[in-house]
Design an enzyme around this catalytic site. Structure first.
Site, PDB file in Angstrom:
ATOM      1  N   ASP A  72       0.961  -1.297  -0.034  1.00 56.15           N
ATOM      2  CA  ASP A  72       0.093   0.030  -0.070  1.00 56.15           C
ATOM      3  C   ASP A  72       0.969   1.314  -0.126  1.00 56.15           C
ATOM      4  OD1 ASP A  72       0.681  -0.747   2.815  1.00 56.15           O
ATOM      5  OD2 ASP A  72      -0.448   0.885   3.379  1.00 56.15           O
ATOM      6  N   GLU A 128       0.251  -0.939   6.012  1.00 58.84           N
ATOM      7  CA  GLU A 128       1.259  -0.284   6.875  1.00 58.84           C
ATOM      8  C   GLU A 128       1.283   1.163   7.048  1.00 58.84           C
ATOM      9  OE1 GLU A 128       5.263   1.187   8.114  1.00 58.84           O
ATOM     10  OE2 GLU A 128       4.185   1.590   6.204  1.00 58.84           O
TER      11      GLU A 128
END
Length: 380
Positions: A72, A128
């Protein structure tokens, strides 16, 4: 090199803002496809709270080495139009290339050249950048009992490995007061704006610059209209510390906050997000990395201490030896000038492969990691 670059381009061209679960799922399929081709194996697809994570596990025994990364990014949809993928003059650019899509591809390519992958796991998470709310338990489950965790976050300045990271805590201080007309009867109100100002000063006073502890009030809000005594207010607080003792000290103090104004109510929520990655967690692995870098002719490695946190904080907090910053060399994470130095990609990938091979091949007499082996000579 050409295959490595092509795979990074493929992943960068698949936008994956953390807040869009569908986009993250599409990105996960791209990563899975790359891994299938490079490693000859499909990953587990693990969806938690709508977020897609990927895990490869090799061999029948427990995981001994973990390669840890995330797919991500902080970049919103449409970023490829304003920050297009490019490779010019030895520099690769594109949203998320440095943090950390290049690192994900490097992990796959490094694992592919390890001759015996038994005991290796690769975990690529999808949240994250949000603080890993859905993946923390998965990270800790996969890392439990490992001899080493290698984190593919981008390097520090000049290619330094990240051997020390601050721990992070997040808090929200909420104040409840009492509304009243600011012109007709302000004395009947309890001004939450004034109370939150007292709390902001108290919170900021918890910082200890000599210890490297920062306690920073960030987002503040209070009130509803210009002629109303505020009945509610709140402030977000960001805390960064080098060691557990400081993190616990600040946590206790935050929870001991008390109102200053009569009849005001103060409520504190949040807490410790990531423990510190202390230097002792990485010292042996960094020594091994320096030795291998020298043997491979890659030059001298340096270490850095950084204020930002990563999922490596979680593995280090479990007592797992952890070395971070093994991903791309470049700069500009989260910024317009995000970039990767192309020449360093194969060099750092070779170093990562050598680290994995050495830790998998060497064990001390008690079963603990003995990265350099009994003779002190690293395996290449």
């Amino acid at each position: 090199m050409s295959e490595l670059l092509a795979d990074i381009e493929t992943l960068v061209r698949c936008e994956s803002p953390s807040s869009d679960h569908d986009a993250v799922a599409r990105s996960a399929e791209v990563v899975a496809g790359l891994g299938r081709r490079v490693l000859g194996a499909d990953p587990e697809r693990i969806v938690i709270d709508g977020v897609t994570h990927l895990r490869w596990r090799f061999g029948d025994g427990p995981t001994r080495v973990l390669l840890l990364g995330h797919h991500d990014t902080v970049w919103p949809h449409g970023s490829l139009e304003t920050h297009p993928f490019s490779v010019r003059d030895g520099v690769l650019r594109g949203p998320g290339c440095f943090d950390m899509k290049a690192g994900v591809v490097m992990a796959l390519h490094a694992a592919a050249v390890v001759p015996d992958r038994a005991g290796l796991s690769i975990l690529v998470t999808g949240d994250e950048e949000l603080g890993s709310p859905s993946s923390r338990a998965l990270i800790e489950e996969t890392a439990a009992g490992c001899d080493a965790a290698f984190v593919l976050e981008a390097s520090a300045d000049g290619g330094a490995l990240k051997c020390r990271r601050k721990g992070v805590s997040h808090y929200q201080v909420e104040v409840t007061g009492r509304a009243a007309h600011a012109g007709l009867e302000p004395e009947k109100g309890v001004n939450a704006g004034i109370e939150i100002a007292h709390q902001i000063l108290a919170v900021a006073a918890l910082a200890d610059p000599e210890s490297g502890t920062s306690v920073t009030p960030t987002v503040v809000s209070a009130g509803t209209t210009v002629n109303t005594v505020p009945a509610a207010a709140k402030v977000e607080v960001d805390v960064r510390v080098w060691n557990e003792a400081e993190q616990l000290r600040v946590d206790r103090a935050m929870r001991d906050l008390r109102p200053v104004l009569e009849d005001a109510v103060v409520r504190v929520t949040g807490g410790i997000n990531r423990p510190p990655l202390e230097e002792g967690s990485s010292s042996e692995l960094f020594a091994l990395a320096r030795q291998l870098s020298d043997e491979l002719g890659l030059g001298e490695l340096t270490a850095a201490s950084v204020g930002g946190a990563s999922d490596g904080n979680y593995t280090a907090g479990m007592g797992v030896p952890t070395l971070d910053g093994l991903g791309a060399v470049g700069g500009g994470a989260h910024a317009d000038h995000e970039h990767v130095v192309v020449a360093e990609l194969p060099r750092r990938t070779a170093l990562l492969a050598a680290l994995v091979e050495n830790v998998l091949a060497k064990r001390g007499p008690s079963g603990a990691t003995n990265p350099a082996g009994e003779s002190g000579t690293a395996r290449r």
